[in-house]
Motif scaffolding. Structure first.
Motif, PDB file in Angstrom:
ATOM      1  N   PRO A  48     -22.421  -6.128  35.312  1.00 26.80           N
ATOM      2  CA  PRO A  48     -21.004  -6.187  35.696  1.00 26.80           C
ATOM      3  C   PRO A  48     -20.780  -7.165  36.951  1.00 26.80           C
ATOM      4  CG  PRO A  48     -21.971  -4.133  35.435  1.00 26.80           C
ATOM      5  CD  PRO A  48     -22.978  -5.247  35.264  1.00 26.80           C
ATOM      6  N   PHE A  49     -18.895  -7.352  37.397  1.00 25.96           N
ATOM      7  CA  PHE A  49     -18.831  -8.429  38.344  1.00 25.96           C
ATOM      8  C   PHE A  49     -18.753  -6.986  39.496  1.00 25.96           C
ATOM      9  CE2 PHE A  49     -18.562 -11.368  35.557  1.00 25.96           C
ATOM     10  CZ  PHE A  49     -18.184 -12.573  36.157  1.00 25.96           C
ATOM     11  N   PRO A  50     -18.329  -7.912  40.848  1.00 28.67           N
ATOM     12  CA  PRO A  50     -18.708  -6.417  42.318  1.00 28.67           C
ATOM     13  C   PRO A  50     -17.191  -5.943  42.681  1.00 28.67           C
ATOM     14  CG  PRO A  50     -19.734  -8.821  43.314  1.00 28.67           C
ATOM     15  CD  PRO A  50     -19.208  -8.858  41.062  1.00 28.67           C
ATOM     16  N   ALA A  51     -16.070  -6.563  41.085  1.00 25.01           N
ATOM     17  CA  ALA A  51     -15.084  -5.593  41.637  1.00 25.01           C
ATOM     18  C   ALA A  51     -15.050  -3.967  41.249  1.00 25.01           C
ATOM     19  CB  ALA A  51     -13.959  -5.407  40.550  1.00 25.01           C
TER      20      ALA A  51
ATOM     21  N   PRO B  91     -16.335  -0.090  28.115  1.00 27.13           N
ATOM     22  CA  PRO B  91     -16.928  -1.322  29.217  1.00 27.13           C
ATOM     23  C   PRO B  91     -17.244  -2.933  28.311  1.00 27.13           C
ATOM     24  CG  PRO B  91     -18.638   0.827  28.052  1.00 27.13           C
ATOM     25  CD  PRO B  91     -17.632   0.771  28.347  1.00 27.13           C
ATOM     26  N   ASP B  92     -17.174  -2.483  27.134  1.00 30.65           N
ATOM     27  CA  ASP B  92     -17.163  -3.731  26.398  1.00 30.65           C
ATOM     28  C   ASP B  92     -16.554  -3.857  25.005  1.00 30.65           C
ATOM     29  OD1 ASP B  92     -17.776  -5.910  25.634  1.00 30.65           O
ATOM     30  OD2 ASP B  92     -20.582  -5.924  24.910  1.00 30.65           O
TER      31      ASP B  92
ATOM     32  N   PHE C 205     -16.665  -7.006  31.904  1.00 24.54           N
ATOM     33  CA  PHE C 205     -17.204  -6.191  31.153  1.00 24.54           C
ATOM     34  C   PHE C 205     -17.863  -5.347  32.136  1.00 24.54           C
ATOM     35  CE2 PHE C 205     -18.792 -10.063  28.802  1.00 24.54           C
ATOM     36  CZ  PHE C 205     -18.733  -8.861  27.237  1.00 24.54           C
ATOM     37  N   ASP C 206     -17.251  -4.394  32.138  1.00 23.38           N
ATOM     38  CA  ASP C 206     -17.503  -2.429  32.558  1.00 23.38           C
ATOM     39  C   ASP C 206     -17.136  -2.996  33.870  1.00 23.38           C
ATOM     40  OD1 ASP C 206     -18.057  -0.549  32.924  1.00 23.38           O
ATOM     41  OD2 ASP C 206     -20.448  -0.899  33.467  1.00 23.38           O
TER      42      ASP C 206
END
Length: 426
Positions: free
Chosen positions: A13-16, A115-116, A155-156
Motif C-alpha cells: 500500500p501507498f503511504p496514503a 482493497p483490490d 491498492f488498499d
C-alpha cells in the motif's frame, strides 16, 4: 463497523493510509468541515455537488459517485459524479450481486470494500487506473436510500479508520439528502397548490368580472373582494325572460378551495333551478333540498335571492340566513325587514318572501357579512351603522364601500370575503 472486505492487495500500500493519530485527527477535521458544508443547504442539486466534491477534496486522488435509489423502479441512479469518465449522471444500477459493487452494497445494506478491485467478484471495471473501491450505503430508518462509492488509484488505499470516517459521513449525507428531498417535495407541492389556486382564482374572476346585464330602467354596481386567492362569496344575474331577472348573492361557509368548490356547485344548481320557478321562495326551497343531499355535514350557504320584474319595477326577495338588504330612497337609508329561513344545506326550511317597489331613484344593496363583520385592530366591527353612514353620502358606491372597509382595518388580515351588489332604479 459492518464492512465486507474481498481480495488482498497485490502490491505494498501507498503511504496514503492513515497510520498515526495526528493524520487521523486531520482527516476528522476535514470531514467535519465537509459535514457542515453538506448540512448547510436544503437545495438538492447544490447538496449533491457538495457531497462528491467535498469528499474528493478531503480524501484526495479519488473518484466519487453518489447513487440515489429511485422510488418508482427501486434502481440506484447516478446523481452526481467526480473523477469518473465511464459513468454519466442518470446511469442505472439494479440491486443485486450481479449489478456491481453499488448494486451489491444496496442489496446487503452494508459497506463493501474491495482493497483490490481486480480480485473483487462484484466489481465492474470503470476507470482503468482504479485499484481499490469502497461502496457505502446511505440508510434512512434502516432503508436504503443510496450508495456512496469512493474509488482510489492505489491498492488498499482506505484504512479501517478512513472507512469508519466515510461511514459516519455517509450517515450525515443520508440525513441531509432526506431533508433536501423532503424540502424539494414540499416546495414542489406548494408550487402546484399555488398554481391550482391561481387557476381557480382566474376561473372565478372569469365568472364574476363579466358585464352586468342591460336592464331597461336599472343599473347594477358590483364588488367582489376575496380574502384569499379564491372565494366562497359570489353574486349572479340570471335572465328569466319577459323582463324578469334573478339576482343572487351567496356566501359559502368556510374558506379557500373547499369553499370555492361548494360555491361553484351552488351557483350551477341555482342557475338550473331558477328558471323553473316564478318567485324566490320555491327556488330557494328546491335549492336547499338539493344541497342537503350533496353538501358535506356542517357546510352551508347563506343567500339572498330576488326576482326583479323590470316592467312593473317590483322586486321580490327571499333570504336563507343572509344579512338584511339595505334600501336607500328619498335621502334615507334603512335595513329591509325580510323574514329569513335556514341557511341552505342545514335542514328543511321555508323561505318567506318580501316584495318591494323600486321606483326611480331607489337603490337596494345586497352584501355579505364580510363587510359588516370586518374588524379593526381594536376588535371593533365595521358594523351596520357604518354601512348606513356610507350610503348617506351623495357619491356612495360599492367600490367606495370596499375601500372604506379596507381603511377601517388596514393592519388586520382580512378573515372573510367581501361582496356587494347595488341595484339602482333610474
Amino acid at each position: 463497523m459492518a464492512t465486507v472486505t474481498v481480495g488482498t492487495p497485490a502490491v505494498q500500500p501507498f503511504p496514503a493510509r492513515i497510520r498515526d493519530a495526528c493524520e487521523f485527527t486531520q482527516l476528522l477535521i476535514k470531514v467535519q468541515r465537509a459535514t457542515h458544508r453538506i448540512a448547510s443547504t436544503l437545495d438538492l442539486d447544490t447538496l449533491l455537488g457538495r457531497v462528491v466534491h467535498d469528499i474528493a477534496g478531503t480524501v484526495g486522488n479519488v473518484e466519487v459517485c453518489l447513487w440515489l435509489r429511485e422510488e418508482e423502479s427501486g434502481d440506484m441512479v447516478l446523481q452526481e459524479v467526480c473523477g469518473c469518465t465511464h459513468y454519466q449522471k442518470g446511469h442505472h444500477h439494479r440491486l443485486g450481486p450481479m449489478q456491481g459493487m453499488v448494486g451489491h452494497c444496496a442489496s446487503i445494506r452494508r459497506t463493501h470494500y474491495a482493497p483490490d478491485v481486480l480480485q473483487d467478484p462484484y466489481y465492474i471495471a470503470c476507470e482503468p487506473e482504479t485499484r481499490s473501491e469502497a461502496a457505502i450505503p446511505l440508510l434512512v430508518a434502516g432503508e436504503i436510500s443510496g450508495v456512496l462509492s469512493v474509488s482510489h488509484q492505489d491498492f488498499d488505499a482506505f484504512s479501517e479508520d478512513q472507512i469508519t470516517v466515510l461511514e459516519a459521513l455517509a450517515g450525515h449525507i443520508a440525513i441531509a439528502l432526506e431533508n433536501a428531498r423532503a424540502f424539494r417535495s414540499e416546495r414542489e407541492q406548494r408550487a402546484r397548490l399555488q398554481k391550482e389556486s391561481e387557476d381557480a382564482r382566474a376561473i372565478q374572476q372569469a365568472l364574476f368580472l363579466k358585464p352586468t346585464p342591460v336592464v331597461p330602467g336599472f343599473e347594477f354596481d358590483t364588488a367582489w373582494c376575496p380574502a384569499g386567492s379564491t372565494a366562497g362569496d359570489w353574486f349572479d344575474f340570471i335572465d328569466l325572460g319577459n323582463q324578469r331577472y334573478g339576482i343572487a348573492l351567496g356566501d359559502v361557509s368556510g374558506k379557500g378551495m373547499s369553499a370555492a368548490l361548494l360555491m361553484s356547485a351552488t351557483r350551477a344548481l341555482l342557475r338550473s333551478i331558477a328558471p323553473l320557478h316564478a318567485s324566490p321562495a320555491p327556488t330557494l326551497a328546491q335549492l336547499n333540498r338539493s344541497l342537503m343531499e350533496d353538501f358535506p355535514i356542517g357546510k352551508f350557504v347563506t343567500m339572498i335571492y330576488g326576482v326583479l320584474d323590470a316592467g312593473t319595477r317590483m322586486l321580490t326577495l327571499a333570504s336563507a340566513g343572509h344579512p338584511r338588504p339595505m334600501v336607500i330612497a328619498n335621502g334615507a337609508c334603512s335595513f329591509l325587514d325580510v323574514e329569513t329561513g335556514l341557511p341552505l344545506g342545514l335542514g328543511t326550511s321555508a323561505y318567506p318572501e318580501r316584495t318591494i317597489a323600486m321606483p326611480a331613484e331607489t337603490r337596494l344593496l345586497l352584501y355579505s357579512d364580510g363587510i359588516t363583520e370586518a374588524s379593526n385592530d381594536a376588535d371593533e366591527e365595521f358594523g351596520p351603522a357604518r354601512l348606513l353612514e356610507h350610503f348617506q353620502l351623495p357619491d356612495a358606491c360599492v367600490d367606495g364601500l370596499i375601500d372604506e372597509v379596507r381603511r377601517f382595518g388596514p393592519l388586520r388580515e382580512r378573515q372573510d370575503d367581501a361582496t356587494a351588489v347595488l341595484i339602482r332604479s333610474l
